[in-house]
Design a protein around this motif. Structure first.
Motif, PDB file in Angstrom:
ATOM      1  N   ASP A   1       1.776   3.962  -3.052  1.00  0.00           N
ATOM      2  CA  ASP A   1       1.261   5.149  -2.443  1.00  0.00           C
ATOM      3  C   ASP A   1       1.287   6.342  -3.546  1.00  0.00           C
ATOM      4  O   ASP A   1       2.416   6.571  -4.155  1.00  0.00           O
ATOM      5  CB  ASP A   1       1.703   5.674  -1.174  1.00  0.00           C
ATOM      6  CG  ASP A   1       0.991   6.984  -0.629  1.00  0.00           C
ATOM      7  OD1 ASP A   1      -0.030   6.848   0.011  1.00  0.00           O
ATOM      8  OD2 ASP A   1       1.493   8.179  -0.933  1.00  0.00           O
ATOM      9  N   GLY A   2       0.166   7.329  -3.726  1.00  0.00           N
ATOM     10  CA  GLY A   2       0.226   8.202  -4.563  1.00  0.00           C
ATOM     11  C   GLY A   2       1.125   9.530  -4.222  1.00  0.00           C
ATOM     12  O   GLY A   2       1.223  10.356  -5.315  1.00  0.00           O
ATOM     13  N   ASN A   3       1.632   9.666  -3.105  1.00  0.00           N
ATOM     14  CA  ASN A   3       2.150  10.796  -2.641  1.00  0.00           C
ATOM     15  C   ASN A   3       3.358  10.512  -2.529  1.00  0.00           C
ATOM     16  O   ASN A   3       4.263  11.573  -3.071  1.00  0.00           O
ATOM     17  CB  ASN A   3       1.434  11.546  -1.475  1.00  0.00           C
ATOM     18  CG  ASN A   3      -0.029  12.255  -1.636  1.00  0.00           C
ATOM     19  OD1 ASN A   3      -0.203  12.619  -2.649  1.00  0.00           O
ATOM     20  ND2 ASN A   3      -0.975  11.744  -0.894  1.00  0.00           N
ATOM     21  N   TYR A   4       3.873   9.664  -1.960  1.00  0.00           N
ATOM     22  CA  TYR A   4       5.311   9.362  -1.881  1.00  0.00           C
ATOM     23  C   TYR A   4       5.715   8.011  -2.012  1.00  0.00           C
ATOM     24  O   TYR A   4       6.710   7.533  -1.237  1.00  0.00           O
ATOM     25  CB  TYR A   4       5.713  10.050  -0.447  1.00  0.00           C
ATOM     26  CG  TYR A   4       4.830   9.937   0.411  1.00  0.00           C
ATOM     27  CD1 TYR A   4       4.276  11.009   0.888  1.00  0.00           C
ATOM     28  CD2 TYR A   4       4.415   8.758   1.133  1.00  0.00           C
ATOM     29  CE1 TYR A   4       3.303  11.276   2.053  1.00  0.00           C
ATOM     30  CE2 TYR A   4       3.661   8.976   2.438  1.00  0.00           C
ATOM     31  CZ  TYR A   4       3.098  10.086   2.807  1.00  0.00           C
ATOM     32  OH  TYR A   4       2.158   9.950   3.532  1.00  0.00           O
TER      33      TYR A   4
ATOM     34  N   PRO B   1      -1.801   7.552  -8.109  1.00  0.00           N
ATOM     35  CA  PRO B   1      -2.297   6.738  -7.179  1.00  0.00           C
ATOM     36  C   PRO B   1      -2.858   5.503  -7.502  1.00  0.00           C
ATOM     37  O   PRO B   1      -4.065   5.456  -7.884  1.00  0.00           O
ATOM     38  CB  PRO B   1      -3.392   7.943  -6.513  1.00  0.00           C
ATOM     39  CG  PRO B   1      -4.038   8.446  -7.921  1.00  0.00           C
ATOM     40  CD  PRO B   1      -2.922   8.688  -8.863  1.00  0.00           C
TER      41      PRO B   1
ATOM     42  N   LEU C   1      -3.678   2.625  -6.262  1.00  0.00           N
ATOM     43  CA  LEU C   1      -4.712   1.880  -5.737  1.00  0.00           C
ATOM     44  C   LEU C   1      -5.931   2.689  -5.840  1.00  0.00           C
ATOM     45  O   LEU C   1      -6.880   2.328  -5.340  1.00  0.00           O
ATOM     46  CB  LEU C   1      -4.355   1.674  -4.258  1.00  0.00           C
ATOM     47  CG  LEU C   1      -3.239   0.446  -4.139  1.00  0.00           C
ATOM     48  CD1 LEU C   1      -2.953   0.126  -2.631  1.00  0.00           C
ATOM     49  CD2 LEU C   1      -3.376  -0.709  -4.885  1.00  0.00           C
ATOM     50  N   ALA C   2      -5.940   3.961  -6.083  1.00  0.00           N
ATOM     51  CA  ALA C   2      -7.144   4.797  -6.127  1.00  0.00           C
ATOM     52  C   ALA C   2      -7.641   4.855  -7.747  1.00  0.00           C
ATOM     53  O   ALA C   2      -8.677   5.466  -8.004  1.00  0.00           O
ATOM     54  CB  ALA C   2      -7.196   6.253  -5.708  1.00  0.00           C
TER      55      ALA C   2
ATOM     56  N   THR D   1      -9.166   6.656  -2.333  1.00  0.00           N
ATOM     57  CA  THR D   1      -8.912   5.499  -1.409  1.00  0.00           C
ATOM     58  C   THR D   1      -8.073   5.905  -0.139  1.00  0.00           C
ATOM     59  O   THR D   1      -7.810   5.208   0.697  1.00  0.00           O
ATOM     60  CB  THR D   1      -7.905   4.701  -2.063  1.00  0.00           C
ATOM     61  OG1 THR D   1      -6.785   5.209  -2.614  1.00  0.00           O
ATOM     62  CG2 THR D   1      -8.876   3.501  -3.168  1.00  0.00           C
TER      63      THR D   1
ATOM     64  N   SER E   1      -4.793  10.625  -4.973  1.00  0.00           N
ATOM     65  CA  SER E   1      -5.182   9.415  -4.189  1.00  0.00           C
ATOM     66  C   SER E   1      -6.409   9.485  -3.247  1.00  0.00           C
ATOM     67  O   SER E   1      -6.717   8.761  -2.723  1.00  0.00           O
ATOM     68  CB  SER E   1      -3.804   9.012  -3.474  1.00  0.00           C
ATOM     69  OG  SER E   1      -3.581  10.012  -2.663  1.00  0.00           O
TER      70      SER E   1
ATOM     71  N   GLN F   1       4.236  11.984 -13.785  1.00  0.00           N
ATOM     72  CA  GLN F   1       3.649  12.519 -12.523  1.00  0.00           C
ATOM     73  C   GLN F   1       3.358  11.270 -11.495  1.00  0.00           C
ATOM     74  O   GLN F   1       3.035  10.110 -12.151  1.00  0.00           O
ATOM     75  CB  GLN F   1       2.501  13.381 -12.728  1.00  0.00           C
ATOM     76  CG  GLN F   1       2.077  14.534 -11.724  1.00  0.00           C
ATOM     77  CD  GLN F   1       1.017  15.133 -12.229  1.00  0.00           C
ATOM     78  OE1 GLN F   1       0.520  15.239 -13.349  1.00  0.00           O
ATOM     79  NE2 GLN F   1       0.173  15.719 -11.306  1.00  0.00           N
ATOM     80  N   TYR F   2       3.283  11.572 -10.411  1.00  0.00           N
ATOM     81  CA  TYR F   2       2.931  10.471  -9.438  1.00  0.00           C
ATOM     82  C   TYR F   2       1.461   9.922  -9.683  1.00  0.00           C
ATOM     83  O   TYR F   2       0.607  10.970  -9.994  1.00  0.00           O
ATOM     84  CB  TYR F   2       3.097  10.863  -7.992  1.00  0.00           C
ATOM     85  CG  TYR F   2       4.501  10.669  -7.255  1.00  0.00           C
ATOM     86  CD1 TYR F   2       5.585  10.747  -8.245  1.00  0.00           C
ATOM     87  CD2 TYR F   2       4.624  10.617  -6.120  1.00  0.00           C
ATOM     88  CE1 TYR F   2       6.815  10.791  -7.876  1.00  0.00           C
ATOM     89  CE2 TYR F   2       5.948  10.720  -5.573  1.00  0.00           C
ATOM     90  CZ  TYR F   2       7.002  10.701  -6.469  1.00  0.00           C
ATOM     91  OH  TYR F   2       8.313  10.651  -5.999  1.00  0.00           O
TER      92      TYR F   2
ATOM     93  N   ASN G   1       3.745  18.742  -6.006  1.00  0.00           N
ATOM     94  CA  ASN G   1       2.858  17.568  -5.251  1.00  0.00           C
ATOM     95  C   ASN G   1       2.042  18.160  -3.798  1.00  0.00           C
ATOM     96  O   ASN G   1       2.186  17.622  -2.941  1.00  0.00           O
ATOM     97  CB  ASN G   1       3.818  16.367  -4.878  1.00  0.00           C
ATOM     98  CG  ASN G   1       2.849  14.960  -4.420  1.00  0.00           C
ATOM     99  OD1 ASN G   1       1.916  14.911  -4.732  1.00  0.00           O
ATOM    100  ND2 ASN G   1       3.573  14.221  -4.098  1.00  0.00           N
TER     101      ASN G   1
ATOM    102  N   THR H   1       0.891  -1.134  -0.184  1.00  0.00           N
ATOM    103  CA  THR H   1      -0.018   0.196   0.004  1.00  0.00           C
ATOM    104  C   THR H   1       0.964   1.153  -0.087  1.00  0.00           C
ATOM    105  O   THR H   1       0.700   2.099  -0.729  1.00  0.00           O
ATOM    106  CB  THR H   1      -0.805   0.067   1.095  1.00  0.00           C
ATOM    107  OG1 THR H   1      -1.881  -1.174   1.371  1.00  0.00           O
ATOM    108  CG2 THR H   1      -1.711   1.195   1.191  1.00  0.00           C
ATOM    109  N   TRP H   2       1.844   1.124   0.897  1.00  0.00           N
ATOM    110  CA  TRP H   2       2.865   2.362   0.887  1.00  0.00           C
ATOM    111  C   TRP H   2       3.594   2.389  -0.234  1.00  0.00           C
ATOM    112  O   TRP H   2       4.160   3.584  -0.539  1.00  0.00           O
ATOM    113  CB  TRP H   2       3.553   2.365   2.180  1.00  0.00           C
ATOM    114  CG  TRP H   2       2.532   2.756   3.305  1.00  0.00           C
ATOM    115  CD1 TRP H   2       2.124   1.961   4.509  1.00  0.00           C
ATOM    116  CD2 TRP H   2       1.902   4.215   3.670  1.00  0.00           C
ATOM    117  NE1 TRP H   2       1.451   2.538   5.210  1.00  0.00           N
ATOM    118  CE2 TRP H   2       1.074   3.743   4.735  1.00  0.00           C
ATOM    119  CE3 TRP H   2       1.815   5.247   3.157  1.00  0.00           C
ATOM    120  CZ2 TRP H   2       0.272   4.862   5.468  1.00  0.00           C
ATOM    121  CZ3 TRP H   2       1.146   6.480   3.419  1.00  0.00           C
ATOM    122  CH2 TRP H   2       0.299   6.041   4.669  1.00  0.00           C
TER     123      TRP H   2
END
Lengths: 302, 411
Positions: free
Chosen positions: A131-134, A152, A154-155, B243, B240, A149-150, B179, A127-128
Motif C-alpha cells: 500500500d502506498g500510504n502505510y 504506491p 500497485l498504482a 488504484t 496511490s 518517499q512512499y 503523507n 495489497t496492504w
C-alpha cells in the motif's frame, strides 16, 4: 507359454477401461468441444439462445485487438518472471533445507505456509503490504534509505512486478519441497564417488545433483508454467489488470470479456488461443530440455 | 401388528398434509446482496411476509455484491435464476436489451403503495424512450462529501461549496512530506460513482434530455480534466489514487492521510464512531452553486420475464417497498435512503445531518442512465480508462470517447 487371446479376453481390457474412458470423454472432451464450438459464435452471456455463427471472426478480432497483444506480452512476463524467480528461490531453499541444522523439521514445515495460503488471502496481504500510504514494504524501503518517499507500488505502471512478488512468495515453497524430495533420493555413494574423483561442491551440484533431479525439475517447471499461465486470482484481486492495462494478463482479459463485456464467444476464442500457445510453449520447452540430453526425458515419460 | 399399522397411517397422513400444503404454496425465489451479511433484518422481513401470506413462500438466496452480477448472469443464461431479485440501476440497460425484465407498470397501477413513492425516483426504473417501469424503487443513496472538520478549523478554512473552494482547501491541506492529502480520489474499483458525482456537479451529463449520449461533450471533457488534474496537476490526492478502492480510500481518511472523501450515508455510522464531531458532511461542491447536482444510485427490485410466478413475486417486492417493511429495512444496518415520503419525513432522518444532506441530494441527484453498456462501463471501462488518464496515457477526451462508445454499443 504365450497363446493367442480369444475374442472375449481381447475385449476385456476395453471393458475395464470403459468407465474411465467414458468419464474422460464427459469431463474433458465434451467441455473442450463446447468451448471450440462457442468460440465460433457471437454469443452474449445474457442471451446465449440468440447466438449467431460467425466462423473465425472472433479469432480475427482477438488477434487484431491491441489489448490482446498487450495481455499476451504481460502474460509472458508474468509466467517467465514468476517461474524463474520461484525456481531460483525454491532451489536455494531446497539446498538450505537439505543440510543438517537444528530445528530443520520445523523450518521445513513452516516454509510450506505460503503455498498453503489461499490466493485471495495472499492478494489481500500483499495489497496492504504494498500500500502506498502505510504499507510495510514502503516503511522498510524508506528505513533502508532505498527510497525517500512512499510509493504506491500497485498504482504504478510496473504494478505487475508487485503481483509477481506476491506470486513468487506463494509459489517458491512448492519448488523447494519438490526439489528437496528429489535431492534426498540421490544416493550418497554418487557424492562419495564424485569426491574421490576430486569434485568440489559446485561440481558435485552440477554433475551429480542436477542430472539426477532433472526429471523433477522438468515436471515441476512444466506444472508451474501451466498453473501460472492460468492463475488469475492474484492479478484480479490486487490490480484487476490495472492501473489502466498495466498488469492485464490473458485469463483476466478473457474474464472481463465474458463477464463485463458479456461477449462470451470472443472470450472463449481468447481462452482457446491461450491454450494453443501454452501447448506450443510446453512442446518447445520439452524439445529444448531433451536436446540437452540431461536426464534424457521424453514427452512419454512426463 | 396393529400398533405399527396405526403408526403407518399417521405417517402417511402427515406426509399427505405436508405434501398438500407444499403444493398449495406459490414458491418465489428472490436473490439479494447484503451490505452487512451479519444483519438479520431481511431474514426477519421474509419470515414475516411468509407468515402474513400463507399462500406464498419466499425463498431467498444471499450473494455477496462482488459476485452478484456475475452469478445472476450465469443463472439467467443457464435458464435458471430467481423469479425476482434486488437490482441496481446500472444493470437495467443490458437486461432490458435482452428482454429479461418484466414491465411492472400494470402491477404498479394496482398497488396501493405507489402514491407514497417520491415521484422523481420512478425514473430510476425506466428506460429512455420506452413505456413501462422495470424496477421498483426501494433503497437509494446519493453521494456527499466527508471532511475533517478539525483540520478545516485549524487551517481557518470554510467548508467548500464550489469547485474553486474545494480545490483551494485541498491544496492547503495537502502536505506530502507528512503523507497528508486534500482529497481521497478513488481511481480503483467502484470509483465511477464519486467521479460521476463530481462530473454532474461540474455541469456535465451522461445523456441529454433527448437521450443522446453527451458524456464526451466539450463541457464533460473540461470537467473530467479538472478531476484528473486533482491528481496529475495539483497532486492533492494520494499517489496511490489510481488504484484506490473503497477500503483504501476509507482507510486513508481514517488514518489521517486525507482531508476529504466522497461517499454516501452507508458509512456515516462508522465515520462518527471513529471521528465523533471531527467529521463533517457537505453536499458535493458544485462548479456553479446555483445548479447543484450529485450522483445517486438506486437499488430496487425486479421481476424477471422468465419467472413463472410473477404475481406472487411482485406481491413480495411491493410489500418490501411498503411503509412497515421500508421503515425496518431503512433503519437496519443495511439501511440506505427510503424511497417513501412517509418514511423519509420521520425525525430519524430529518434530525440526522448525514441523512439530511443525502435526502437533500435526492432532489437533484442524477443516476447512471440505463443504456446497454452502463453495466460494462460501471464495472470495467470507467476504471480502465480513468487509470490510463491518471497515468497520462490518454487524454480526458480519449477517455470520454471510449466511455461514450462503450455506453452506446454495450461493448
Amino acid at each position: 507359454m504365450l497363446r493367442r487371446l480369444n475374442e472375449k479376453e481381447r475385449f476385456t481390457p476395453f471393458l475395464l477401461l470403459g468407465p474411465a474412458l467414458l468419464l474422460m470423454l464427459l469431463i474433458v472432451a465434451y467441455p473442450l468441444f463446447q468451448a471450440l464450438r462457442l468460440s465460433l459464435f457471437d454469443a452474449s452471456l445474457l442471451r446465449p439462445d440468440r447466438a449467431r455463427f460467425v466462423g473465425l471472426t472472433n479469432y480475427l478480432n482477438v488477434l487484431r485487438d491491441p489489448l490482446f497483444l498487450r495481455s499476451l506480452l504481460n502474460s509472458t512476463i508474468w509466467v517467465v518472471g514468476c517461474v524463474t524467480l520461484q525456481f531460483t528461490i525454491g532451489m536455494l531453499g531446497a539446498l538450505l533445507l537439505n543440510r543438517e541444522f537444528p530445528g530443520r523439521g520445523l523450518v521445513r514445515g513452516l516454509s510450506l505456509i505460503p503455498w498453503a495460503t489461499s490466493g485471495v488471502l495472499v492478494s489481500l496481504m500483499w495489497t496492504w503490504m504494498l500500500d502506498g500510504n502505510y504499507g510495510v514494504i514502503n516503511d522498510i524501503l524508506v528505513r533502508l534509505g532505498l527510497i525517500s518517499q512512499y510509493r504506491p507500488w500497485l498504482a504504478l505502471p510496473i504494478s505487475l512486478g508487485g503481483v509477481i512478488a506476491a506470486n513468487v512468495w506463494q509459489g517458491a515453497p512448492f519448488f523447494a519441497v519438490m526439489l528437496l524430495a528429489a535431492m534426498q533420493s540421490v544416493p550418497q555413494e554418487l557424492y562419495e564417488a564424485a569426491r574421490i574423483d576430486g569434485a568440489g561442491r559446485f561440481q558435485q551440484f552440477r554433475s551429480v545433483t542436477i542430472p539426477l533431479i532433472m526429471p523433477t525439475i522438468v515436471i515441476t517447471t512444466m506444472l508451474r508454467i501451466v498453473w501460472t499461465a492460468n492463475y488469475m486470482d492474484l492479478v484480479f484481486v490486487m490490480t484487476g489488470g490495472g492501473p489502466g492495462n498495466a498488469s492485464i494478463i490473458l485469463p483476466v482479459l478473457s474474464y472481463i470479456t465474458a463477464y463485463k463485456k458479456l461477449k462470451v464467444g470472443e472470450a472463449t476464442a481468447m481462452a482457446v488461443l491461450q491454450a494453443i500457445l501454452l501447448i506450443i510453449t510446453l512442446f518447445v520447452y520439452l524439445r529444448l530440455v531433451n536436446r540437452k540430453g540431461e536426464g534424457g526425458l521424453s514427452l512419454y515419460e512426463v | 401388528m396393529r400398533k405399527s399399522s396405526v403408526a403407518l397411517t399417521v405417517v402417511a397422513l402427515v406426509l399427505f398434509l405436508l405434501a398438500s400444503t407444499a403444493a398449495a404454496k406459490t414458491r418465489v425465489t428472490y436473490w439479494l446482496w447484503l451490505d452487512d451479511p451479519t444483519d438479520t433484518t431481511v431474514q426477519e422481513l421474509v419470515e414475516e411476509f411468509n407468515r402474513l401470506h400463507p399462500d406464498i413462500e419466499v425463498v431467498t438466496e444471499t450473494i455477496p455484491l462482488a459476485n452478484y452480477y456475475d452469478q445472476l448472469l450465469m443463472a439467467i443464461s443457464g435458464g435458471g435464476g430467481p423469479d425476482a431479485a434486488r437490482f441496481k440501476d446500472w444493470w437495467l440497460g443490458a437486461f432490458y436489451d435482452a428482454d429479461l425484465l418484466e414491465d411492472l407498470s400494470p402491477y404498479i397501477a394496482n398497488w396501493p403503495g405507489a402514491d407514497d413513492v417520491v415521484p422523481n425516483l420512478w425514473n430510476t426504473g425506466m428506460i429512455p424512450g420506452v413505456d413501462g417501469i422495470f424496477m421498483l424503487p426501494h433503497q437509494y443513496i446519493t453521494f456527499y462529501l466527508y471532511y475533517r472538520a478539525d483540520w478545516f478549523a485549524e487551517a481557518g478554512l470554510n467548508p467548500p461549496r464550489t469547485f474553486d473552494e474545494f480545490l483551494e482547501a485541498a491544496l492547503k491541506l495537502t502536505d506530502p512530506a507528512n503523507n497528508r492529502y486534500g482529497f481521497g480520489l478513488r481511481g480503483g474499483a467502484g470509483g465511477q460513482d464519486q467521479w460521476l458525482a463530481f462530473m454532474v456537479a461540474g455541469g456535465a451529463r451522461i445523456v441529454d434530455e433527448a437521450g443522446n449520449i453527451v458524456i464526451n461533450s466539450p463541457k464533460a471533457v473540461e470537467v473530467n480534466q479538472w478531476y484528473i488534474d486533482l491528481y496529475r496537476k495539483h497532486q492533492v490526492a494520494p499517489p496511490s489514487a489510481p488504484t484506490d478502492a473503497y477500503a483504501q480510500v476509507v482507510g486513508a481518511f481514517q488514518a489521517g492521510n486525507t482531508a476529504m472523501m466522497a461517499h454516501h450515508v452507508g458509512s456515516s455510522v462508522m465515520m462518527t464512531d471513529v471521528f465523533g464531531d471531527n467529521v463533517g458532511v457537505l453536499p458535493i461542491p458544485a462548479a456553479d452553486p446555483e445548479n447543484p447536482a450529485t450522483m445517486g444510485t438506486m437499488s430496487g427490485n425486479v421481476v424477471f420475464s422468465t419467472a413463472d410466478v410473477k404475481d406472487a413475486a411482485f406481491k413480495f417486492i411491493s410489500w418490501l417497498s411498503e411503509h412497515e417493511a421500508m421503515d425496518k429495512w431503512s433503519k437496519s444496518r443495511q439501511g440506505q435512503l427510503p424511497v417513501l415520503q412517509s418514511v423519509a419525513e420521520q425525525d430519524y432522518y430529518t434530525q440526522n445531518e448525514f441523512f439530511r444532506v443525502s435526502l437533500e441530494g435526492g432532489n437533484y441527484a442524477i443516476v447512471w442512465p440505463p443504456l446497454p453498456g452502463t453495466g460494462y462501463v460501471a464495472s470495467y471501462v470507467w476504471q480502465n480508462t480513468m487509470q490510463r488518464a491518471l497515468l497520462g496515457e490518454i487524454t480526458s477526451q480519449q477517455m470520454l470517447d471510449e466511455i461514450a462508445k462503450a455506453l452506446r454499443e454495450g461493448n
